[in-house]
Design a protein around this motif. Structure first.
Motif, PDB file in Angstrom:
ATOM      1  N   UNK A   1     -15.283  52.926  14.279  1.00 31.88           N
ATOM      2  CA  UNK A   1     -14.251  52.217  15.028  1.00 31.88           C
ATOM      3  C   UNK A   1     -12.910  52.491  14.361  1.00 31.88           C
ATOM      4  N   UNK A   2     -11.948  52.919  15.158  1.00 33.07           N
ATOM      5  CA  UNK A   2     -10.585  53.095  14.665  1.00 33.07           C
ATOM      6  C   UNK A   2      -9.697  52.051  15.322  1.00 33.07           C
ATOM      7  N   UNK A   3      -8.900  51.391  14.526  1.00 30.82           N
ATOM      8  CA  UNK A   3      -7.875  50.499  15.044  1.00 30.82           C
ATOM      9  C   UNK A   3      -6.642  51.358  15.299  1.00 30.82           C
ATOM     10  N   UNK A   4      -6.137  51.314  16.531  1.00 27.81           N
ATOM     11  CA  UNK A   4      -5.013  52.169  16.915  1.00 27.81           C
ATOM     12  C   UNK A   4      -3.905  51.329  17.541  1.00 27.81           C
ATOM     13  N   UNK A   5      -2.699  51.855  17.494  1.00 27.45           N
ATOM     14  CA  UNK A   5      -1.567  51.166  18.111  1.00 27.45           C
ATOM     15  C   UNK A   5      -1.590  51.319  19.624  1.00 27.45           C
ATOM     16  N   UNK A   6      -2.039  52.471  20.109  1.00 28.84           N
ATOM     17  CA  UNK A   6      -2.022  52.766  21.544  1.00 28.84           C
ATOM     18  C   UNK A   6      -3.285  53.554  21.885  1.00 28.84           C
ATOM     19  N   UNK A   7      -4.203  52.929  22.601  1.00 27.21           N
ATOM     20  CA  UNK A   7      -5.487  53.564  22.921  1.00 27.21           C
ATOM     21  C   UNK A   7      -5.279  54.813  23.765  1.00 27.21           C
ATOM     22  N   UNK A   8      -4.403  54.768  24.761  1.00 30.42           N
ATOM     23  CA  UNK A   8      -4.170  55.939  25.610  1.00 30.42           C
ATOM     24  C   UNK A   8      -3.697  57.136  24.787  1.00 30.42           C
ATOM     25  N   UNK A   9      -2.765  56.887  23.887  1.00 37.15           N
ATOM     26  CA  UNK A   9      -2.241  57.960  23.039  1.00 37.15           C
ATOM     27  C   UNK A   9      -3.332  58.514  22.126  1.00 37.15           C
ATOM     28  N   UNK A  10      -4.176  57.639  21.588  1.00 33.99           N
ATOM     29  CA  UNK A  10      -5.276  58.084  20.724  1.00 33.99           C
ATOM     30  C   UNK A  10      -6.281  58.920  21.515  1.00 33.99           C
ATOM     31  N   UNK A  11      -6.657  58.462  22.710  1.00 35.96           N
ATOM     32  CA  UNK A  11      -7.594  59.218  23.541  1.00 35.96           C
ATOM     33  C   UNK A  11      -7.020  60.593  23.856  1.00 35.96           C
ATOM     34  N   UNK A  12      -5.753  60.650  24.203  1.00 38.61           N
ATOM     35  CA  UNK A  12      -5.113  61.924  24.524  1.00 38.61           C
ATOM     36  C   UNK A  12      -5.170  62.882  23.323  1.00 38.61           C
ATOM     37  N   UNK A  13      -4.854  62.394  22.134  1.00 42.12           N
ATOM     38  CA  UNK A  13      -4.891  63.227  20.934  1.00 42.12           C
ATOM     39  C   UNK A  13      -6.301  63.744  20.667  1.00 42.12           C
ATOM     40  N   UNK A  14      -7.274  62.849  20.612  1.00 44.99           N
ATOM     41  CA  UNK A  14      -8.627  63.268  20.261  1.00 44.99           C
ATOM     42  C   UNK A  14      -9.241  64.170  21.333  1.00 44.99           C
ATOM     43  N   UNK A  15      -8.861  63.980  22.591  1.00 47.66           N
ATOM     44  CA  UNK A  15      -9.372  64.835  23.667  1.00 47.66           C
ATOM     45  C   UNK A  15      -8.659  66.187  23.686  1.00 47.66           C
ATOM     46  N   UNK A  16      -7.322  66.177  23.714  1.00 49.28           N
ATOM     47  CA  UNK A  16      -6.575  67.429  23.857  1.00 49.28           C
ATOM     48  C   UNK A  16      -6.536  68.252  22.585  1.00 49.28           C
TER      49      UNK A  16
END
Length: 131
Positions: free
Chosen positions: A11-26
């Motif tokens: 589990x990662x605590x993130x400031x912005x889930x959308x931004x995190x998903x975009x980074x890890x996906x792209x």
């Protein structure tokens, strides 16, 4: 005595889930996943990283969950030169590497970068013993 078989998820605590998903996906090629209750994650192989928004934590949680406090190492089968090119093409700064390190299974060569929250991300390739 108990025996632990494997890691199921992190589990990662993130400031912005959308931004995190975009980074890890792209950038890292992971698959976005949505769980019941609109909880989001990314998956690679049979492992999952669940992403918890710092402002909306899901209990129970770590004692001090804050974005940017993780240090994760991912193993690739790609040549590190390909990884470097991909990171540069995505305008991701490589903080260090390639450098020789020790992984859980032996010698590795690693690149270090940061995700959008400042978590330290190590991308490693196990060294070929024939080389």
């Amino acid at each position: 005595m108990i025996s632990i078989d494997r890691v199921d998820h992190l589990v990662l605590t993130v400031a912005d889930v959308d931004r995190a998903v975009e980074f890890y996906a792209q950038v890292l090629g992971m698959e976005p996943v949505t769980f019941p209750g609109e909880r989001r994650a990314v998956r690679f192989g049979d492992k999952t990283i669940k992403l918890h928004q710092a402002s909306e934590l899901v209990g129970p949680t770590a004692t001090h969950p804050v974005p940017g406090s993780a240090n994760l190492c991912f193993v690739t089968n790609n040549a590190l030169s390909e990884v470097q090119d991909h990171l540069r093409n995505n305008e991701i700064w490589i903080e260090e590497g390639p450098v020789v390190r020790t992984g859980s299974q032996g010698p590795i060569t690693s690149l270090y970068l940061r995700d959008p929250d400042g978590n330290l991300i190590e991308i490693a390739k196990y060294d070929d013993p024939a080389e």
